[in-house]
Design a protein around this motif. Structure first.
Motif, PDB file in Angstrom:
ATOM      1  N   GLU A 282      39.701  41.339  41.772  1.00 25.68           N
ATOM      2  CA  GLU A 282      39.372  40.085  41.076  1.00 25.68           C
ATOM      3  C   GLU A 282      40.522  39.083  41.203  1.00 25.68           C
ATOM      4  OE1 GLU A 282      38.877  43.117  39.844  1.00 25.68           O
ATOM      5  OE2 GLU A 282      37.056  43.213  38.616  1.00 25.68           O
ATOM      6  N   GLU A 283      41.731  39.557  40.937  1.00 27.60           N
ATOM      7  CA  GLU A 283      42.904  38.681  40.997  1.00 27.60           C
ATOM      8  C   GLU A 283      43.177  38.204  42.414  1.00 27.60           C
ATOM      9  OE1 GLU A 283      46.786  39.522  38.674  1.00 27.60           O
ATOM     10  OE2 GLU A 283      45.681  41.417  38.769  1.00 27.60           O
ATOM     11  N   ALA A 284      43.131  39.141  43.381  1.00 29.11           N
ATOM     12  CA  ALA A 284      43.501  38.808  44.762  1.00 29.11           C
ATOM     13  C   ALA A 284      42.568  37.745  45.339  1.00 29.11           C
ATOM     14  CB  ALA A 284      43.487  40.060  45.632  1.00 29.11           C
ATOM     15  N   HIS A 285      41.297  37.754  44.894  1.00 24.96           N
ATOM     16  CA  HIS A 285      40.311  36.828  45.459  1.00 24.96           C
ATOM     17  C   HIS A 285      39.971  35.693  44.490  1.00 24.96           C
ATOM     18  CE1 HIS A 285      39.993  40.691  47.601  1.00 24.96           C
ATOM     19  NE2 HIS A 285      39.971  39.912  48.649  1.00 24.96           N
ATOM     20  N   GLY A 286      40.747  35.606  43.408  1.00 25.61           N
ATOM     21  CA  GLY A 286      40.514  34.564  42.417  1.00 25.61           C
ATOM     22  C   GLY A 286      40.762  33.187  43.005  1.00 25.61           C
TER      23      GLY A 286
ATOM     24  N   GLN B 252      34.785  34.829  42.552  1.00 25.23           N
ATOM     25  CA  GLN B 252      35.968  34.852  41.671  1.00 25.23           C
ATOM     26  C   GLN B 252      36.743  33.539  41.788  1.00 25.23           C
ATOM     27  OE1 GLN B 252      36.662  37.361  39.530  1.00 25.23           O
ATOM     28  NE2 GLN B 252      34.838  38.444  40.233  1.00 25.23           N
TER      29      GLN B 252
ATOM     30  N   ARG C 153      47.342  43.590  43.960  1.00 23.32           N
ATOM     31  CA  ARG C 153      46.624  43.074  42.795  1.00 23.32           C
ATOM     32  C   ARG C 153      45.217  43.660  42.741  1.00 23.32           C
ATOM     33  NH1 ARG C 153      47.097  36.859  44.135  1.00 23.32           N
ATOM     34  NH2 ARG C 153      47.080  37.725  46.254  1.00 23.32           N
ATOM     35  N   SER C 154      44.561  43.490  41.611  1.00 28.65           N
ATOM     36  CA  SER C 154      43.155  43.883  41.509  1.00 28.65           C
ATOM     37  C   SER C 154      42.359  42.996  42.461  1.00 28.65           C
ATOM     38  CB  SER C 154      42.646  43.676  40.081  1.00 28.65           C
ATOM     39  OG  SER C 154      42.513  42.289  39.812  1.00 28.65           O
TER      40      SER C 154
ATOM     41  N   GLN D 183      33.435  42.437  42.607  1.00 28.93           N
ATOM     42  CA  GLN D 183      34.772  42.066  42.118  1.00 28.93           C
ATOM     43  C   GLN D 183      35.382  40.962  42.980  1.00 28.93           C
ATOM     44  OE1 GLN D 183      36.691  45.947  42.377  1.00 28.93           O
ATOM     45  NE2 GLN D 183      34.796  46.759  41.496  1.00 28.93           N
TER      46      GLN D 183
END
Ligand code: HEM
Length: 134
Positions: A83-87, A134, A80-81, A130
Motif C-alpha cells: 500500500e505504501e510503496a504504491h501510494g 492507492q 515498505r508495505s 493492495q
C-alpha cells in the motif's frame, strides 16, 4: 535409556517450505528472474514511466528480497508495505495487468517452467488490491 522425544526441545520452529525457492534456483535463480523483470519493465513504455524517479538498484534489492521471502527462501523483506510503496501512483487494474504481462514475459525469458510461473502468480496476484487505487 529414554528414547529421544519426537520433538526435541532444541529443535527449530517449523522449517519453512522452501520448495518453490529451490525450484527457481535459489538466490541466483531469483536474481535472474528479477533482472529479467526489470528489463521488461524498462522496455514497456506504459510501465516504465511510473519508475522515472525510482532508485532502481534499491528496487532490485527489495524485489529480490520479496521474491526470496515469498517463495520460502531465507530472506527478510525490508521494504515498505505494498500500500505504501504504491501510494500516490493511482494505479489501475489495466496498469496491474500490463505489469503482470511484463512479469510473465520475464519468467519466460528466464526459462521459468509454466507450473512454477503459476505458483509465483498465485503469490503475487492477490496483492492487486493492495496496489491498485492507492
Ligand atoms: C504484484 C505486483 C507488484 C509487486 C509484487 C510490486 C512490488 C514492489 C516492491 C517490492 C517495491 C519496493 C517497495 C519499497 O520501495 O519499499 C515496489 C515499488 C514500486 N512499484 Fe511495485 N509492485 C507490483 C506492481 C506494480 C505496478 C503494477 C506498478 C506500476 C505499473 C508498480 C510500480 C512501482 C513503483 C513506481 C515503485 C517505486 C516507488 C518509489 O520509487 O518510491 N508496481 N513495488
Amino acid at each position: 535409556k529414554k528414547p529421544a522425544p519426537a520433538t526435541a526441545p532444541s529443535a527449530p520452529a517449523a522449517a519453512r517450505d522452501d520448495t518453490l525457492y529451490r525450484a527457481l534456483g535459489a538466490q541466483a535463480g531469483i536474481e535472474k528472474v528479477v533482472d529479467a523483470a526489470l528489463v521488461e519493465i524498462h522496455n514497456d513504455p506504459h510501465i516504465n514511466l511510473f519508475f522515472a524517479n525510482t532508485d532502481m538498484p534499491d528496487l532490485r534489492r527489495l524485489l529480490v528480497e520479496q521474491f526470496c521471502a515469498a517463495t520460502g527462501g531465507p530472506c527478510e523483506y525490508t521494504g515498505r508495505s505494498m500500500e505504501e510503496a504504491h501510494g500516490g501512483l493511482n494505479l489501475t487494474d489495466d496498469d496491474f495487468d500490463r505489469f503482470v504481462a511484463d512479469l510473465v514475459r520475464a519468467f519466460d525469458e528466464a526459462a521459468v517452467p509454466k507450473d512454477l510461473q503459476q505458483q509465483l502468480l498465485a503469490l503475487f496476484g492477490p496483492m492487486r488490491k493492495q496496489i491498485v487505487g492507492q
